[in-house]
Write a protein that holds these residues in place. Structure first.
Motif, PDB file in Angstrom:
ATOM      1  N   PRO A 178     -51.118  30.000   6.733  1.00 47.63           N
ATOM      2  CA  PRO A 178     -51.795  31.292   6.877  1.00 47.63           C
ATOM      3  C   PRO A 178     -51.369  31.972   8.176  1.00 47.63           C
ATOM      4  N   ALA A 179     -51.302  33.286   8.151  1.00 44.96           N
ATOM      5  CA  ALA A 179     -50.921  34.051   9.351  1.00 44.96           C
ATOM      6  C   ALA A 179     -52.148  34.762   9.917  1.00 44.96           C
ATOM      7  N   TRP A 180     -52.714  35.644   9.151  1.00 44.84           N
ATOM      8  CA  TRP A 180     -53.900  36.365   9.576  1.00 44.84           C
ATOM      9  C   TRP A 180     -54.649  36.878   8.348  1.00 44.84           C
ATOM     10  N   LYS A 181     -55.873  37.299   8.588  1.00 43.96           N
ATOM     11  CA  LYS A 181     -56.672  37.893   7.508  1.00 43.96           C
ATOM     12  C   LYS A 181     -57.587  38.954   8.093  1.00 43.96           C
ATOM     13  N   ILE A 182     -57.997  39.878   7.243  1.00 46.48           N
ATOM     14  CA  ILE A 182     -58.890  40.949   7.649  1.00 46.48           C
ATOM     15  C   ILE A 182     -59.919  41.148   6.539  1.00 46.48           C
ATOM     16  N   THR A 183     -61.172  41.308   6.943  1.00 45.41           N
ATOM     17  CA  THR A 183     -62.280  41.436   5.991  1.00 45.41           C
ATOM     18  C   THR A 183     -62.948  42.788   6.177  1.00 45.41           C
ATOM     19  N   TYR A 184     -63.182  43.457   5.028  1.00 47.61           N
ATOM     20  CA  TYR A 184     -63.851  44.754   5.040  1.00 47.61           C
ATOM     21  C   TYR A 184     -65.199  44.635   4.319  1.00 47.61           C
ATOM     22  N   GLN A 185     -66.176  45.331   4.907  1.00 46.77           N
ATOM     23  CA  GLN A 185     -67.514  45.371   4.294  1.00 46.77           C
ATOM     24  C   GLN A 185     -67.704  46.706   3.601  1.00 46.77           C
ATOM     25  N   TYR A 186     -68.264  46.657   2.395  1.00 43.49           N
ATOM     26  CA  TYR A 186     -68.543  47.883   1.633  1.00 43.49           C
ATOM     27  C   TYR A 186     -70.019  47.888   1.210  1.00 43.49           C
ATOM     28  N   PRO A 187     -70.607  49.095   1.186  1.00 45.15           N
ATOM     29  CA  PRO A 187     -70.068  50.391   1.625  1.00 45.15           C
ATOM     30  C   PRO A 187     -69.928  50.454   3.147  1.00 45.15           C
ATOM     31  N   GLN A 188     -68.956  51.188   3.589  1.00 42.56           N
ATOM     32  CA  GLN A 188     -68.670  51.305   5.016  1.00 42.56           C
ATOM     33  C   GLN A 188     -69.533  52.403   5.618  1.00 42.56           C
ATOM     34  N   ARG A 189     -70.252  52.054   6.666  1.00 43.29           N
ATOM     35  CA  ARG A 189     -71.180  52.999   7.277  1.00 43.29           C
ATOM     36  C   ARG A 189     -70.796  53.352   8.719  1.00 43.29           C
ATOM     37  N   THR A 190     -69.975  52.533   9.356  1.00 45.45           N
ATOM     38  CA  THR A 190     -69.604  52.788  10.746  1.00 45.45           C
ATOM     39  C   THR A 190     -68.089  52.728  10.883  1.00 45.45           C
ATOM     40  N   VAL A 191     -67.603  53.098  12.062  1.00 41.59           N
ATOM     41  CA  VAL A 191     -66.170  53.036  12.352  1.00 41.59           C
ATOM     42  C   VAL A 191     -65.712  51.577  12.351  1.00 41.59           C
ATOM     43  N   GLU A 192     -66.561  50.679  12.862  1.00 42.91           N
ATOM     44  CA  GLU A 192     -66.203  49.266  12.887  1.00 42.91           C
ATOM     45  C   GLU A 192     -66.046  48.725  11.458  1.00 42.91           C
ATOM     46  N   ASP A 193     -66.877  49.205  10.522  1.00 46.31           N
ATOM     47  CA  ASP A 193     -66.758  48.759   9.135  1.00 46.31           C
ATOM     48  C   ASP A 193     -65.408  49.151   8.545  1.00 46.31           C
ATOM     49  N   SER A 194     -64.939  50.359   8.887  1.00 47.80           N
ATOM     50  CA  SER A 194     -63.667  50.828   8.338  1.00 47.80           C
ATOM     51  C   SER A 194     -62.480  50.096   8.950  1.00 47.80           C
ATOM     52  N   MET A 195     -62.663  49.557  10.169  1.00 48.23           N
ATOM     53  CA  MET A 195     -61.578  48.827  10.813  1.00 48.23           C
ATOM     54  C   MET A 195     -61.530  47.364  10.362  1.00 48.23           C
ATOM     55  N   GLY A 196     -62.642  46.848   9.892  1.00 47.62           N
ATOM     56  CA  GLY A 196     -62.677  45.478   9.402  1.00 47.62           C
ATOM     57  C   GLY A 196     -62.719  44.440  10.515  1.00 47.62           C
ATOM     58  N   GLU A 197     -62.888  43.180  10.103  1.00 47.18           N
ATOM     59  CA  GLU A 197     -62.885  42.066  11.043  1.00 47.18           C
ATOM     60  C   GLU A 197     -61.585  41.290  10.857  1.00 47.18           C
ATOM     61  N   LYS A 198     -60.829  41.101  11.949  1.00 45.53           N
ATOM     62  CA  LYS A 198     -59.520  40.468  11.861  1.00 45.53           C
ATOM     63  C   LYS A 198     -59.574  39.057  12.455  1.00 45.53           C
ATOM     64  N   TYR A 199     -58.879  38.131  11.772  1.00 49.18           N
ATOM     65  CA  TYR A 199     -58.821  36.736  12.205  1.00 49.18           C
ATOM     66  C   TYR A 199     -57.366  36.285  12.237  1.00 49.18           C
ATOM     67  N   LEU A 200     -57.027  35.453  13.222  1.00 47.29           N
ATOM     68  CA  LEU A 200     -55.706  34.832  13.300  1.00 47.29           C
ATOM     69  C   LEU A 200     -55.834  33.336  13.009  1.00 47.29           C
ATOM     70  N   TRP A 201     -54.788  32.774  12.393  1.00 51.42           N
ATOM     71  CA  TRP A 201     -54.809  31.362  12.038  1.00 51.42           C
ATOM     72  C   TRP A 201     -54.247  30.516  13.164  1.00 51.42           C
ATOM     73  N   ASP A 202     -55.013  29.526  13.597  1.00 50.39           N
ATOM     74  CA  ASP A 202     -54.558  28.595  14.637  1.00 50.39           C
ATOM     75  C   ASP A 202     -53.895  27.411  13.932  1.00 50.39           C
ATOM     76  N   ARG A 203     -52.559  27.269  14.055  1.00 51.18           N
ATOM     77  CA  ARG A 203     -51.822  26.216  13.369  1.00 51.18           C
ATOM     78  C   ARG A 203     -52.211  24.824  13.858  1.00 51.18           C
ATOM     79  N   ASN A 204     -52.515  24.720  15.134  1.00 54.76           N
ATOM     80  CA  ASN A 204     -52.854  23.412  15.689  1.00 54.76           C
ATOM     81  C   ASN A 204     -54.253  22.951  15.261  1.00 54.76           C
ATOM     82  N   LEU A 205     -55.214  23.864  15.325  1.00 58.58           N
ATOM     83  CA  LEU A 205     -56.594  23.516  14.978  1.00 58.58           C
ATOM     84  C   LEU A 205     -56.884  23.671  13.487  1.00 58.58           C
TER      85      LEU A 205
END
Length: 223
Positions: A178-205
Motif C-alpha cells: 500500500p502507498a496511501w489512502k484518502i477517505t471522504y465523508q458524505y454528505p460533505q458539510r465543511t471544507v475539511e470534509d471535501s479535502m478528506g482524511e489522508k493516510y500514508l502506509w508505514d512499510r516497517n510497522l
C-alpha cells in the motif's frame, strides 16, 4: 262302669305320655340338627378365615417388569451448528502477477463476510480487506495493472444507522505494498470534509499513519 272310666283315664294318660315323649324326641332331634348346622357353619367360617391372607402372605405375587424405553439418539446432523469454516482453495478467486505469483486472493462469502488478501511479490500477505453485508455494509472494488499487480481499491462504507457514508481510495505500489489512502465523508458539510482524511502506509510497522493537513491562508499585508 268304674273299670271303664279307669281304663279310659289310663288310656288318656298313656296317650299324653306318648305324645310328650314324641315331642321330646322331636326337640332332641331338632337340637341335634341345629348343633350340626352350627358345627358346619363354624367349619365354613374357619375355612373362610384361612383363605383371607394377610398383606405379607406367602403367595407369589406377579411382578410386572416394565422395560425402559431406549434413550432417543439424536444424530449430530440434526443439530448442526453453523460454524465458520475455512474456505476451500477451489472456491477461491485468485489473481496472479505476470510472473505467476499470487497477487490477490478473494475467498467465498462466509456468514455475510468475504475476506480479501493482498500478497506482495515475495509471497506474504501485506494487507487484508473485507466485504461485509450485515446491518452495515462494506464493499471493495479492485483495480489491477496489466502486470497483475493491484493498482487501487475503491472502498465504500455505509454504517447503516447513520446519516453519513464514507468512500475510501487506496493506492498500491507495483509490488502490492500500500502507498496511501484518502477517505471522504458524505454528505460533505465543511471544507475539511471535501479535502478528506489522508493516510500514508508505514512499510516497517505495516500500518496506516494519518497525515495532518495544514491549510495555508494569506495573511493580510500590513500598511
Amino acid at each position: 262302669m268304674r273299670f271303664i272310666v279307669l281304663a279310659f283315664l289310663v288310656l288318656v294318660g298313656c296317650t299324653r305320655q306318648s305324645d310328650t315323649e314324641r315331642l321330646s324326641r322331636s326337640i332332641d332331634s331338632l337340637s341335634s340338627e341345629i348343633a350340626k348346622l352350627r358345627n358346619e357353619l363354624n367349619y365354613r367360617d374357619s375355612l373362610g378365615k384361612k383363605k383371607v391372607f394377610p398383606p405379607n402372605d406367602t403367595i407369589t405375587k406377579a411382578i410386572v417388569r416394565v422395560k425402559p424405553a431406549p434413550p432417543k439418539i439424536i444424530k449430530k446432523d440434526t443439530l448442526r451448528v453453523k460454524q465458520k469454516e475455512k474456505p476451500q482453495i477451489d472456491d477461491t478467486l485468485l489473481y496472479h502477477f505476470a510472473g505467476g505469483g499470487i497477487s490477490v486472493k478473494v475467498y467465498p462469502w462466509v456468514d455475510s463476510k468475504q475476506l480479501i488478501e493482498v500478497y506482495s511479490l515475495k509471497g506474504g500477505v501485506v494487507i487484508t480487506l473485507e466485504n461485509i453485508n450485515l446491518s452495515y455494509n462494506v464493499s471493495n472494488t479492485l483495480h489491477f495493472r496489466s502486470d497483475g499487480s493491484l493498482e487501487r481499491v475503491n472502498e465504500h462504507f455505509n454504517p447503516g444507522a447513520s446519516m453519513y457514508w464514507y468512500d475510501t481510495v487506496i493506492h498500491f505500489e507495483p509490488d502490492n505494498e500500500p502507498a496511501w489512502k484518502i477517505t471522504y465523508q458524505y454528505p460533505q458539510r465543511t471544507v475539511e470534509d471535501s479535502m478528506g482524511e489522508k493516510y500514508l502506509w508505514d512499510r516497517n510497522l505495516k500500518r496506516w499513519v494519518k497525515q495532518e493537513i495544514v491549510i495555508e491562508t494569506i495573511q493580510p499585508s500590513t500598511p
